[in-house]
Design a protein around this motif. Structure first.
Motif, PDB file in Angstrom:
ATOM      1  N   GLU A 137       0.329  -1.008   0.050  1.00  0.00           N
ATOM      2  CA  GLU A 137       0.308   0.033   0.397  1.00  0.00           C
ATOM      3  C   GLU A 137       0.766   0.935   0.001  1.00  0.00           C
ATOM      4  O   GLU A 137       0.322   2.214   0.187  1.00  0.00           O
ATOM      5  N   LYS A 138       1.931   1.061  -0.460  1.00  0.00           N
ATOM      6  CA  LYS A 138       2.705   2.742  -0.091  1.00  0.00           C
ATOM      7  C   LYS A 138       4.125   2.404  -1.815  1.00  0.00           C
ATOM      8  O   LYS A 138       4.003   0.696  -1.992  1.00  0.00           O
ATOM      9  N   GLU A 139       3.916   4.049  -1.895  1.00  0.00           N
ATOM     10  CA  GLU A 139       4.511   3.161  -3.062  1.00  0.00           C
ATOM     11  C   GLU A 139       5.943   4.200  -3.016  1.00  0.00           C
ATOM     12  O   GLU A 139       6.188   4.580  -1.977  1.00  0.00           O
ATOM     13  N   THR A 140       6.366   3.968  -3.831  1.00  0.00           N
ATOM     14  CA  THR A 140       8.092   4.117  -4.524  1.00  0.00           C
ATOM     15  C   THR A 140       8.109   5.438  -5.432  1.00  0.00           C
ATOM     16  O   THR A 140       7.345   5.115  -6.337  1.00  0.00           O
TER      17      THR A 140
ATOM     18  N   VAL B 159       5.572   5.924   0.716  1.00  0.00           N
ATOM     19  CA  VAL B 159       5.040   7.011   0.575  1.00  0.00           C
ATOM     20  C   VAL B 159       3.994   6.420   0.595  1.00  0.00           C
ATOM     21  O   VAL B 159       3.222   5.741  -0.267  1.00  0.00           O
ATOM     22  N   ASP B 160       2.531   6.688   1.594  1.00  0.00           N
ATOM     23  CA  ASP B 160       1.338   6.274   1.601  1.00  0.00           C
ATOM     24  C   ASP B 160       0.229   6.430   0.408  1.00  0.00           C
ATOM     25  O   ASP B 160       0.683   7.979   0.192  1.00  0.00           O
ATOM     26  N   ARG B 161      -0.381   6.221  -0.038  1.00  0.00           N
ATOM     27  CA  ARG B 161      -1.166   6.010  -0.861  1.00  0.00           C
ATOM     28  C   ARG B 161      -2.513   6.596  -0.791  1.00  0.00           C
ATOM     29  O   ARG B 161      -3.881   6.252  -0.010  1.00  0.00           O
ATOM     30  N   SER B 162      -2.116   7.522  -0.122  1.00  0.00           N
ATOM     31  CA  SER B 162      -3.231   8.864   0.478  1.00  0.00           C
ATOM     32  C   SER B 162      -2.699  10.081   0.641  1.00  0.00           C
ATOM     33  O   SER B 162      -2.325  10.487  -0.495  1.00  0.00           O
TER      34      SER B 162
END
Length: 378
Positions: free
Chosen positions: A169-172, A185-188
């Motif tokens: 759920e966390k992006e790069t 990086v939270d997808r929020s």
């Protein structure tokens, strides 16, 4: 169609003379190669992949088709195609970051209009300060990082890389021209705010050492170059056709030169601690960041490695195939009309030699380098 475009170019007074383009670039202190873009015969006698027949604008002036931008981010998705406008996809990091940037969208293609450089740039022939020191004549489509806040625009792209985070759920996110990879990086909306304030906002200085409490982590990208290939089929099928053929040709050409090629990034944590863990004064920390960039630079790195990714629409799909070459020095070279036949020259002249091939140039970032014969000079 080609005859109409040729007449249009003449009517608009566009420069389609490559020798004139090369002279214009040289006057702007941009290192230029005089090598031919295509090294094989026509028809090809070296077994390069061919595109199926599709219409590419070969007639109008391509230089100047890159609009001003401060930073470009490439968000992990693990895909090679996306909805038509990636910032419209609700619940995605691209959409959340777009909310923080009123100018986050890539330029829309309007074939009926000549590409314009809308930035507050000096007129043709005027001297402009550069991030590389000195000044150089302004070239349309060629921009500089000397004042990030002047251009402000952040271009938001999706990439084919998968996240390196343990939590899916966390992006790069890759950040250019800083040449930085940001993880966790939270997808929020909150995750987008942390990314923005930490690494993306035009008010964050180039190569700034991360400050403040945050859960995101950043590293220098552990590759000697990052190559982006537009593959966005839902925007234009030509890019989707061109991208995999270019990826294959680039891989073959780079490996022939002794480079290692990846299509998915390493977990950057295996290469050392995050930039957030640097200690010392601000000057000492910034010097450490620059030293890390130098360590992966192609003229210094012991192991030369390239990362090749597919990305979403970057504008100019009428010039397919579209290629962006990013280097640790903060250089971004935008090429168009690229086929597998030009790849050998791109690898030898631009990636290794640090020189621009005028016939392929759409524009770029930090290309002016007064007093140097190669963009790879450190």
């Amino acid at each position: 169609m080609s005859a109409f475009r040729k007449l249009k170019a003449l009517a608009l007074g566009q420069n389609t003379d490559i020798d004139l383009t090369a002279a214009q670039l040289q006057s702007a202190a941009i290192p230029v190669s005089d090598a031919p873009c295509r090294g094989c015969a026509d028809p090809c006698d070296e077994g390069h992949d061919e595109y199926p027949k599709f219409d590419v604008d070969m007639e109008t002036e391509m230089l100047g088709s890159v609009k001003p931008y401060a930073r470009q981010i490439v968000i992990s998705t693990g895909k090679s195609d996306w909805v038509r406008e990636v910032t419209d996809a609700k619940g995605t990091l691209a959409a959340y970051v777009d909310e923080l940037s009123s100018s986050g969208r890539p330029p829309k293609d309007k074939d009926s209009k000549k590409p314009k450089d809308k930035g507050a740039a000096p007129g043709p022939g005027a001297a402009a300060p550069t991030a590389n020191g000195g000044s150089a004549a302004h070239v349309p489509g060629v921009h500089d990082s000397a004042n990030l806040a002047k251009h402000k625009k952040v271009t938001i792209l999706n990439g084919s890389h998968r996240t390196v985070c343990h939590d899916d759920e966390k992006e790069t996110v890759l950040v250019f021209p800083d040449y930085k990879v940001v993880t966790e990086v939270d997808r929020s909306h909150e995750g987008a705010e942390q990314l923005w304030n930490h690494a993306v906002s035009p008010h964050v200085d180039l190569h700034a050492v991360p400050e403040g409490a945050t859960t995101v982590r950043s590293w220098v990208i552990p590759y000697s170059c990052v190559i982006l290939l537009c593959s966005h089929k839902r925007r234009d099928n030509r890019c989707a056709i061109a991208a995999p053929k270019l990826q294959h040709a680039l891989t073959v050409a780079l490996e022939r030169e002794g480079w290692e090629v990846h299509t998915q990034p390493d977990d950057p944590s295996i290469h050392g601690p995050a930039l957030e863990e640097l200690s010392g004064t601000e000057d000492e920390k910034q010097a450490a960041v620059l030293e890390k960039l130098k360590e992966v630079h192609p003229t210094v790195a012991q192991e030369k490695r390239a990362l090749i990714l597919f990305c979403s629409h970057i504008g100019g799909h009428k010039y397919a195939g579209n290629v962006i070459i990013n280097t640790p020095r903060g250089v971004s070279v935008w090429y168009g009309r690229v086929t597998p036949h030009e790849v050998d020259a791109i690898v030898k002249e631009t990636i290794i030699g640090g020189k621009i091939l005028p016939a392929l140039l759409r524009g770029g970032l930090n290309l002016c380098y007064p007093g140097h014969k190669s963009l790879n000079d450190w």
